[in-house]
Design a protein around this motif. Structure first.
Motif, PDB file in Angstrom:
ATOM      1  N   ASP A 447       0.760  -1.348   0.031  1.00  0.00           N
ATOM      2  CA  ASP A 447      -0.107   0.008   0.125  1.00  0.00           C
ATOM      3  C   ASP A 447       0.873   1.288   0.201  1.00  0.00           C
ATOM      4  N   LEU A 448       1.808   1.383  -1.092  1.00  0.00           N
ATOM      5  CA  LEU A 448       2.526   2.729  -1.019  1.00  0.00           C
ATOM      6  C   LEU A 448       1.793   3.649  -1.491  1.00  0.00           C
ATOM      7  N   VAL A 449       0.683   3.605  -2.130  1.00  0.00           N
ATOM      8  CA  VAL A 449      -0.345   4.331  -2.740  1.00  0.00           C
ATOM      9  C   VAL A 449      -1.640   4.109  -2.171  1.00  0.00           C
ATOM     10  N   ASP A 450      -2.669   5.013  -2.228  1.00  0.00           N
ATOM     11  CA  ASP A 450      -4.070   4.677  -2.019  1.00  0.00           C
ATOM     12  C   ASP A 450      -4.965   3.927  -3.042  1.00  0.00           C
ATOM     13  N   GLY A 451      -4.132   4.276  -4.383  1.00  0.00           N
ATOM     14  CA  GLY A 451      -5.063   3.482  -5.353  1.00  0.00           C
ATOM     15  C   GLY A 451      -6.366   4.035  -5.604  1.00  0.00           C
TER      16      GLY A 451
END
Length: 656
Positions: A447-451
């Motif tokens: 989960d590096l980004v929120d997507g």
């Protein structure tokens, strides 16, 4: 070469073998070469290797021909003849490797038994698996009467007629209640009791009779099994990234996925899971195939009690009688069997109450005279050996984080920038600067980004609505990390990869924006950080464990990881919240035992130690979202575990 070596070699190539065929091979002048010859020449449609497949005349002819043409010494087979396969169990003369160092038990140390569907023959007692003696049995159980049938036992336990509530799991074969429906190749799942099957649905067997086996052959169910089990033991490509802070990727699905959602792939997946977990359990107990229990006549000994036996199986069903006793359905590659756990045995019953569907366990107990039910006196999970050794000799520190959620309106950018200043050695505190100077690795567990589109109304809480822009922003942040720190990034359920696990590493289009000191791995991934092994898993199965195991909560996420470790599996239950892709190898099995297990997903911090294994669930860099408020999830943001790689001490740093 003994029968165990022969059986193991055959299983690794995806076949099964009868005891009579084992005996013929064992008694030959050159068992290893004969077995290589059989496996290299046998028809792909063969399911069980029988005596008629042991063609000694053709083998002798081939050895004579190979000696004449290649000048090989007598008793050898030319590679031109047997080059069709290479069997690890045959190529190595070492004994089977299993975990050691468990708590001492009353059972003698024995070699593993056959786990495939061999025919147990009374005429070949030397091949038949050993029977576990009844040492160390429960004293209360020793005084119980011996029952002639399962129904007599259950009736006596209940003291009233309860046949309506337990007759199905006790008197009928468990085969009808095994969950085994496979539908979606992208997000495959199994729904319990959604499809009726006879015998082992986990292992692709639809009946114990020879007729049904022939039907399987006709349908090519086992027509291409050469790699179904051996794939788990083959090295699919270890990656070594050299440098000042080297990383070795030991296990990772990236570039090795073969799943298209076909039925046979589910069979291969469950075979691999059972084979590897049962191998761990066989280091602690002498188990026999389930089918052998059904074919055996159980008689009372001189003391009036029946002998105790052990089986290893995958939990395919758990039911409760009207009087509160539990009945487990255990399944191996030869069939299913019912096991009764009585609520009067408090410790055993409590352990059984925490069991999950699809985990692999070993059970010891007595079987009723009709051979329909086992009365359990001991239950074992694969677990971790007590004597597991922690690796030493490394140095420096590793920072463990997860759930950064770049792009979310709740992303705590100020705290994150303070964290980056810390990594660069620009903190106001001298102590923090000293810690930063020792950091060698930064590990991101998903989960590096929120997507986009991950939860309802997520678009209302995004500062960056484009997922590629989110990754470009994340790459900007990562470029601020000093280049001497090696960054390892694994994906999670918010990242731009398939949702079905195991997940591959982020695609090349995204990785191209990141600096050279970043290594991308899949989820899960086992990596070696200059001598320290760390298992990285985002942790989506924590949701399943919180829902299914009493006492496991989001507030103490390390407790969920502990339950994984006891089962030696990161996602024990198939077909629940975690969509699992049926690969040839089960990438969720915890083997070997790592030094550190790093998870995330639940946005709370947890650190725990268990038998020299460090369990760390890192927090998050995202504040509480509206969705989290609705599900009552209170995050623990901007907390960073820093692990000393020399002694595994953990220091928690706060950046809020």
């Amino acid at each position: 070469m003994n029968e165990i070596d022969i059986i193991r070699a055959v299983i690794e190539e995806g076949y099964q073998i009868s005891p009579q065929a084992v005996e013929l091979i064992k008694l030959s002048n050159s068992p290893e070469n004969l077995l290589k010859y059989i496996l290299s020449t046998i028809d792909d449609c063969v399911f069980v290797i029988e005596p008629e497949h042991v063609d000694l005349k053709s083998f002798e002819a081939s050895t004579t021909f190979s000696r004449v043409t290649s000048g090989a010494p007598p008793g050898t087979v030319s590679g031109k003849v047997s080059g069709k396969i290479s069997t690890p169990a045959l190529d190595s003369a070492s004994e089977p490797v299993s975990d050691s160092g468990y708590e001492s038990s009353s059972e003698p140390s024995v070699e593993p038994d056959i786990v495939s569907a061999v025919e147990v023959s009374d005429s070949n007692p030397e091949i038949e698996p050993e029977i576990l003696s009844s040492q160390g049995s429960n004293s209360d159980f020793d005084s119980d009467p011996v029952y002639d049938s399962a129904s007599d036992l259950v009736h006596d336990l209940a003291k009233d007629p309860i046949h309506d509530s337990v007759s199905a799991p006790v008197n009928n074969s468990v085969h009808d209640s095994v969950h085994g429906s496979f539908s979606n190749p992208v997000s495959p799942s199994v729904s319990p009791k959604s499809i009726e099957k006879q015998a082992s649905s986990f292992f692709g067997i639809t009946g114990p009779s020879s007729t049904s086996k022939n039907a399987l052959k006709a349908n090519f169910l086992f027509s291409n099994q050469r790699n179904s089990l051996s794939s788990s033991s083959r090295d699919e490509g270890v990656r070594y990234i050299p440098g000042r802070n080297p990383v070795t990727v030991l296990s990772d699905i990236t570039g090795h996925s073969t799943c298209v959602g076909e039925y046979m792939q589910f069979v291969q997946y469950f075979r691999d899971r059972y084979s590897r977990l049962s191998e761990i359990l066989r280091g602690r107990m002498n188990a026999r195939p389930v089918e052998s229990l059904k074919r055996r006549s159980f008689r009372r000994g001189s003391d009036g009690n029946t002998e105790e036996l052990s089986i290893i199986g995958m939990v395919s069903d758990i039911s409760t009688t009207t009087n509160g006793h539990k009945i487990l359905s255990l399944e191996d590659s030869t069939g299913s069997f019912s096991v009764l756990i009585r609520n009067s045995d408090k410790e055993l019953f409590e352990l059984a109450s925490r069991l999950l569907l699809d985990e692999v366990v070993g059970v010891t107990g007595s079987v009723t005279n009709d051979g329909n039910l086992m009365l359990a006196t001991k239950l074992l999970q694969p677990d971790v050996p007590n004597s597991v050794q922690r690796r030493t000799g490394s140095h420096g520190k590793a920072v463990l984080i997860s759930d950064v959620h770049v792009g979310s309106s709740q992303f705590l950018e100020d705290s994150w920038l303070d964290f980056l200043d810390f990594l660069k050695g620009e903190s106001d505190s001298e102590e923090m600067r000293e810690i930063a100077a020792q950091i060698r690795y930064l590990v991101v567990a998903g989960d590096l980004v929120d997507g986009i589109g991950i939860y309802p109304d997520q678009e209302m809480e995004l500062d960056i609505p484009d997922v590629y822009e989110q990754y470009r922003k994340a790459a900007e942040y990562i470029r601020e990390v000093p280049e001497q720190i090696h960054v390892i990034i694994s994906p999670g359920n918010h990242d731009a990869v398939r949702q079905a696990e195991p997940q591959p590493a982020l695609p090349a289009r995204i990785c191209a924006d990141f600096p050279e000191n970043v290594t991308f791995v899949g989820n899960p991934a086992l990596v070696d950080l200059d001598g320290v092994q760390i298992l990285i898993y985002h942790g989506r199965s924590i949701d399943d464990l919180v829902a299914s195991v009493p006492g496991v909560s989001y507030q103490e996420p390390a407790g969920a990881v502990l339950e994984m470790l006891k089962r030696r599996h990161l996602a024990p239950t198939y077909g629940s919240r975690v969509s699992i892709s049926p690969e040839k190898k089960d990438y969720f099995i915890i083997d070997p035992v790592p030094d550190i297990i790093h998870t995330g997903h639940v946005h709370t911090l947890g650190v725990q130690r268990y038998k020299n294994v460090l369990l760390v669930n890192s927090g998050t860099w995202q504040g509480q979202t509206e969705f989290q408020k609705r599900v009552n999830l209170m995050p623990m943001p901007a907390r960073v575990p820093v692990v000393d790689l020399a002694n595994f001490d953990v220091k928690i740093l706060a950046f809020d």
